[in-house]
Design an enzyme around this catalytic site. Structure first.
Site, PDB file in Angstrom:
ATOM      1  N   HIS A   1      -7.943  -4.948  -1.668  1.00 29.42           N
ATOM      2  CA  HIS A   1      -6.681  -4.341  -1.237  1.00 29.42           C
ATOM      3  C   HIS A   1      -6.021  -5.148  -0.121  1.00 29.42           C
ATOM      4  O   HIS A   1      -4.784  -5.223  -0.040  1.00 29.42           O
ATOM      5  CB  HIS A   1      -6.948  -2.910  -0.760  1.00 29.42           C
ATOM      6  CG  HIS A   1      -5.717  -2.149  -0.408  1.00 29.42           C
ATOM      7  ND1 HIS A   1      -4.776  -1.781  -1.345  1.00 29.42           N
ATOM      8  CD2 HIS A   1      -5.252  -1.688   0.796  1.00 29.42           C
ATOM      9  CE1 HIS A   1      -3.793  -1.115  -0.747  1.00 29.42           C
ATOM     10  NE2 HIS A   1      -4.055  -1.060   0.547  1.00 29.42           N
TER      11      HIS A   1
ATOM     12  N   ASP B   1      -8.396  -5.093  -6.279  1.00 26.21           N
ATOM     13  CA  ASP B   1      -8.190  -3.864  -5.504  1.00 26.21           C
ATOM     14  C   ASP B   1      -9.045  -2.747  -6.095  1.00 26.21           C
ATOM     15  O   ASP B   1      -9.015  -2.507  -7.307  1.00 26.21           O
ATOM     16  CB  ASP B   1      -6.712  -3.474  -5.541  1.00 26.21           C
ATOM     17  CG  ASP B   1      -6.310  -2.522  -4.423  1.00 26.21           C
ATOM     18  OD1 ASP B   1      -7.122  -1.641  -4.067  1.00 26.21           O
ATOM     19  OD2 ASP B   1      -5.179  -2.642  -3.922  1.00 26.21           O
TER      20      ASP B   1
ATOM     21  N   SER C   1       0.827  -1.200   0.000  1.00 30.38           N
ATOM     22  CA  SER C   1       0.000   0.000   0.000  1.00 30.38           C
ATOM     23  C   SER C   1       0.868   1.260   0.000  1.00 30.38           C
ATOM     24  O   SER C   1       1.601   1.498  -0.960  1.00 30.38           O
ATOM     25  CB  SER C   1      -0.973  -0.055   1.193  1.00 30.38           C
ATOM     26  OG  SER C   1      -1.994   0.891   1.069  1.00 30.38           O
TER      27      SER C   1
END
Length: 340
Positions: free
Chosen positions: A315, A286, A131
């Site tokens: 995600h 995602d 991330s």
């Protein structure tokens, strides 16, 4: 008080991209393993949004490609995470909502200072992260191309897309709307705003397929959708400082490997400048770092491939330990990259 399980690197008066100076800036870090005499076994592993240093340990250990028996691994906390200099731990006049704007470039340049000044390291075998850690991995490759051998960003991107920016703007708006927030100068923590913050995340962090297949019920053991929202998402951010969350959120929104004097906003040039061998791993589902964005980035890079994680966990596929199959997939690709 218990001593923190990490170290602080003194940066002194840190000049930021914004033109502001953060006095007595501190960068939180922790190392795992032993630096080799040749200083050629270094892995940099920065934290994700809202991540504390210890949370990266789920991907470090014997049997993992991030093996401290072989590599010297450095984990960094973001400015704003409550460990590095943050709104919650910086004295006036830069406390709370007055904390200066810090970019990802500011973060990575501070990390580079530690790597070079404290340890005398000249080459990094790998920079990897999940991330916002992935965003930092791209920045390492673009800002220090001659230094970084490999990058393995997963569930991230080289810049914040406009769609991603909108998602983050909704988080800021809902937290700020809590009357207790008072522009960041809160007396009582805005718990309702933090609950709402989590509920927005609930619709973005996992995919439509995750909910359709009832993974939260059948795998994670929640009794219902409302039970999942109340016991998982409502509590997730309540222990974090609201100003810290917003400081990191601003850094994320303005992330761009070309937003500096090296590239002057030329994003394709910044991607082309990355010399590192790269394995870029988006999650197939995602919602805010989609595969198409990474494919477009990889097409501009010199020596990169895009390998989507075949997951319905959205995600969260990049969050070590969340889904064992996804964790194994990412680890296997990192191992392949390190062996290349």
């Amino acid at each position: 008080m218990t001593a923190p399980d990490y170290d602080l690197f003194d940066l002194g008066a840190l000049a930021l991209q914004s033109g502001a100076v953060l006095p007595d800036a501190k960068l939180a870090y922790k190392t795992y393993g032993t630096l080799s005499p040749a200083k050629d076994n270094v892995i940099v592993f920065p934290c994700a949004y809202n991540g504390l240093i210890a949370e990266n340990e789920a991907r470090i250990g014997n049997g993992s490609p991030l093996d401290p028996e072989r590599y010297f691994i450095i984990v960094f906390g973001l400015f704003g995470n409550g460990q590095s200099s943050s709104p919650s731990n910086t004295p006036a006049p830069f406390d709370g909502p007055r904390f200066p704007r810090v970019t990802i470039t500011d973060n990575v340049r501070a990390q580079h200072r530690l790597v070079t000044e404290l340890f005398g390291i000249e080459r990094v075998q790998l920079v990897t992260g999940f991330s916002m850690g992935a965003i930092q991995s791209f920045h390492w490759g673009a800002l220090f191309p001659a230094m970084v051998e490999r990058i393995a960003p997963f569930c991230g991107a080289a810049r914040c897309s406009r769609h991603n920016y909108v998602f983050l703007a909704s988080l800021k708006a809902t937290l700020s709307a809590d009357g207790l927030f008072r522009g960041g100068d809160y007396v009582e923590k805005p718990i309702e705003g933090l609950k709402a913050f989590g509920r927005i995340y609930a619709g973005w962090a996992f995919s439509q397929a995750f909910y359709r297949e009832e993974v939260d019920l059948k795998v994670m053991g929640f009794a219902s959708t409302d039970d999942f929202l109340e016991r998982f998402w409502d509590t997730l951010f309540q222990e974090r400082d609201p100003n810290d969350l917003l400081a990191m959120l601003w850094s994320w929104q303005h992330a761009d490997i070309s937003a500096n004097e090296l590239y002057n906003g030329d994003f394709p040039a910044a991607l082309a400048a990355i010399e590192a061998r790269a394995t870029v791993m988006p999650s197939a589902t995602d919602l805010y770092f989609p595969v198409a964005d990474n494919e477009a980035e990889v097409a501009r890079m010199r020596n990169a491939r895009c390998v989507p994680i075949p997951s319905i966990w959205g995600h969260v596929a990049g969050n070590a330990g969340a889904n064992p199959a996804d964790t194994a997939f990412v680890n296997a690709r990192i191992a392949e990259l390190l062996a290349s």
